[in-house]
Design a protein around this motif. Structure first.
Motif, PDB file in Angstrom:
ATOM      1  N   LYS A 144       0.850  -1.193   0.000  1.00 37.46           N
ATOM      2  CA  LYS A 144       0.000   0.000   0.000  1.00 37.46           C
ATOM      3  C   LYS A 144       0.886   1.244   0.000  1.00 37.46           C
ATOM      4  N   GLY A 219      -0.740  -1.749  -4.624  1.00 31.52           N
ATOM      5  CA  GLY A 219      -1.719  -0.951  -3.892  1.00 31.52           C
ATOM      6  C   GLY A 219      -2.941  -0.580  -4.709  1.00 31.52           C
ATOM      7  N   GLU A 220      -3.777   0.247  -4.125  1.00 32.21           N
ATOM      8  CA  GLU A 220      -5.016   0.696  -4.750  1.00 32.21           C
ATOM      9  C   GLU A 220      -4.749   2.040  -5.432  1.00 32.21           C
TER      10      GLU A 220
END
Ligand code: ARG
Length: 269
Positions: A144, A219-220
């Motif tokens: 992340k 990650g996003e």
């Protein structure tokens, strides 16, 4: 003699009307006819072409290609310009060039931000984007954004990605800033950086075109950002024209066609 002159001027006038009616006849002799108010000569566009699939050099050509390039050429035509000239500049030089009057518009995957809105006018949004990041394939401890603390991150100068990278500086990350997006990705390849923060569609294109050999998304997505075309605050009329032309291209299917050409699907409504 007078008769001939009269006849000649009638002929010249008729010719003038004829060429004006052709809409875009290139070198028509317009000395006799008053220039039609709708005939605009040249739209000068600035971009920074290291941002595929939005703007990048066309293979074996001096031209630039990409979604933004196709869109601005179609818009220029829709607005009645005979010529659309695209100039290559540093990304951080585009807004100053707009404000100095050296460019009419800039299209360069510009995210509409409050900060930039203080300096320029943005057209209506034309593409939904947002920031994301890739890491080198051998970097396995980044799941992340927060995991980028202490890592080395490459970004492009003047971009929203560069601003986002700044957030990590206090947390011990090293942020390396490059003039082009390609150079930022190259740094990753050369192991000079662990991650690149950039726009998701650009990173996806990069991975698909060789980048996945040494990089991967992690990650996003970090943000949602809309792209807009940049116009000087001194030219509100031009901004209105751009919006009107964008409406027209959305209505007549040209926008959807270009979107599908570059992204392989219809835009989300
Ligand atoms: N969307 C980001 C921004 O507005 C990056 C744009 C970079 N564009 C380019 N042509 N290099 O800051």
């Amino acid at each position: 003699m007078r008769k001939i002159t009269v006849l000649l001027s009638i002929l010249v006038l008729a010719l003038g009307i004829l060429t004006a009616g052709c809409g875009g006849g290139d070198k028509g002799d317009k000395k006799a006819a008053a220039p039609a108010p709708a005939a605009k000569e040249e739209l000068i566009v600035g971009t920074e072409p290291s941002f595929a699939p939005f703007e990048f050099p066309e293979k074996d050509s001096k031209e630039f290609t990409g979604f933004d390039m196709d869109l601005i050429r179609a818009l220029a035509k829709e607005m009645g310009y005979k010529k659309c000239t695209i100039k290559n500049m540093g990304f951080d030089a585009l807004i100053p060039a707009i404000n100095a009057g050296n460019l009419d518009v800039s299209i360069a995957g510009f995210s509409i931000t409050e900060e930039r809105k203080k300096q320029v006018i943005f057209s209506q949004p034309y593409y939904k984007s947002g920031l994301a990041f890739v890491v080198r394939k051998d970097v396995n401890d980044v799941k992340k954004f927060e995991d980028l603390q202490g890592k080395t991150i490459a970004v492009q100068l003047g971009t929203t990605g560069a601003l986002y990278g700044e957030k990590l500086k206090e947390k011990g990350a090293v942020v390396k800033t490059f003039n082009t997006s390609d150079l930022a990705c190259m740094e990753l390849k050369n192991k000079g950086a662990d991650a690149v923060i950039s726009d998701l569609p650009v990173l996806q294109y990069f991975l698909k075109n060789g980048g996945s050999d040494y990089a991967k998304l992690a990650g996003e997505p970090l943000t949602a950002e809309d792209y807009g075309i940049v116009i000087s605050k001194k030219k509100p009329e031009l901004a209105k024209e751009v919006d009107k032309a964008l409406d027209a291209l959305k209505k007549n299917g040209t926008y959807d066609k270009l979107y599908e050409k570059w992204f392989g699907s219809k835009p989300a409504k």
